[in-house]
Design a protein around this motif. Structure first.
Motif, PDB file in Angstrom:
ATOM      1  N   VAL A  72       0.864  -1.170   0.000  1.00 30.22           N
ATOM      2  CA  VAL A  72       0.000   0.000   0.000  1.00 30.22           C
ATOM      3  C   VAL A  72       0.906   1.229   0.000  1.00 30.22           C
ATOM      4  O   VAL A  72       1.853   1.303   0.781  1.00 30.22           O
ATOM      5  CB  VAL A  72      -0.916   0.022   1.251  1.00 30.22           C
ATOM      6  N   GLN A  97      -0.793  -2.507  -4.500  1.00 28.85           N
ATOM      7  CA  GLN A  97      -2.187  -2.920  -4.685  1.00 28.85           C
ATOM      8  C   GLN A  97      -3.124  -1.730  -4.541  1.00 28.85           C
ATOM      9  O   GLN A  97      -4.116  -1.612  -5.238  1.00 28.85           O
ATOM     10  CB  GLN A  97      -2.574  -3.985  -3.644  1.00 28.85           C
ATOM     11  N   THR A  98      -2.788  -0.865  -3.588  1.00 29.02           N
ATOM     12  CA  THR A  98      -3.631   0.277  -3.239  1.00 29.02           C
ATOM     13  C   THR A  98      -2.744   1.510  -3.119  1.00 29.02           C
ATOM     14  O   THR A  98      -1.644   1.429  -2.582  1.00 29.02           O
ATOM     15  CB  THR A  98      -4.341   0.030  -1.887  1.00 29.02           C
ATOM     16  N   LEU A 135      -8.169   7.621  -3.678  1.00 26.33           N
ATOM     17  CA  LEU A 135      -7.862   6.231  -3.332  1.00 26.33           C
ATOM     18  C   LEU A 135      -8.072   5.381  -4.570  1.00 26.33           C
ATOM     19  O   LEU A 135      -9.153   5.399  -5.161  1.00 26.33           O
ATOM     20  CB  LEU A 135      -8.771   5.747  -2.201  1.00 26.33           C
ATOM     21  N   GLU A 137      -7.139   1.400  -6.550  1.00 27.16           N
ATOM     22  CA  GLU A 137      -6.699   0.012  -6.404  1.00 27.16           C
ATOM     23  C   GLU A 137      -6.470  -0.587  -7.772  1.00 27.16           C
ATOM     24  O   GLU A 137      -7.078  -0.171  -8.760  1.00 27.16           O
ATOM     25  CB  GLU A 137      -7.750  -0.819  -5.657  1.00 27.16           C
TER      26      GLU A 137
END
Length: 162
Positions: A72, A97-98, A135, A137
């Motif tokens: 992350v 991933q994020t 945000l 992903e």
């Protein structure tokens, strides 16, 4: 020294590795004014006549140095998010991933780059017309499972995530 003491007092020496460098879109040495008494809320690293010399490193440098994979990334770097994201290649960004980014001057160019590389917006939190949080992903994750563990020799299956 203050950072080292803070890490020690909070017993985080095993989790935090401080780097004496600035994150940027390219490697260089910059002279920057260390006087922040006038209260920056956002800035872009640029060469100045007087100040202290600092090394700038890329996100790729950090990923390689610490062997980062499936991590992350949280970027709250007061304006350097553009250089960092726009200066990073696909392989580097896909190590995460994020990604959570605080942006200061809009987000469209960051969004475009991340979507081009296979990320999707999960949440956008605007604080005003140019500042907020983004945000994202990774999408279309392809995971191969070796089915020999389940009694099917020489068989595998691909599962695509969203």
């Amino acid at each position: 020294q203050m950072l080292q003491k803070n890490i020690h007092y909070n017993m985080l020496s095993e989790k935090i590795i401080p780097l004496s460098a600035a994150l940027s879109g390219k490697n260089s040495i910059l002279t920057v004014n260390a006087d922040i008494s006038h209260g920056y809320t956002s800035f872009k690293l640029k060469q100045q006549k007087f100040g202290v010399q600092i090394e700038t490193i890329t996100l790729k440098d950090v990923v390689e140095k610490f062997d980062i994979n499936d991590a992350v990334l949280k970027l709250d770097c007061e304006g350097c998010e553009y250089d960092v994201i726009l200066g990073s290649d696909k392989d580097t960004l896909l190590k995460f991933q994020t990604i959570l980014i605080e942006f200061h001057n809009g987000y469209e160019n960051i969004q475009n780059k991340l979507e081009e590389f296979g990320f999707k917006i999960i949440k956008l939190v605007p604080l005003n017309p140019t500042k907020g949080y983004l945000l994202v992903e990774k999408i279309n994750q392809q995971i191969w499972y070796n089915l020999s563990y389940f009694g099917f020799p020489n068989a595998s299956v691909k599962v695509e995530g969203t």
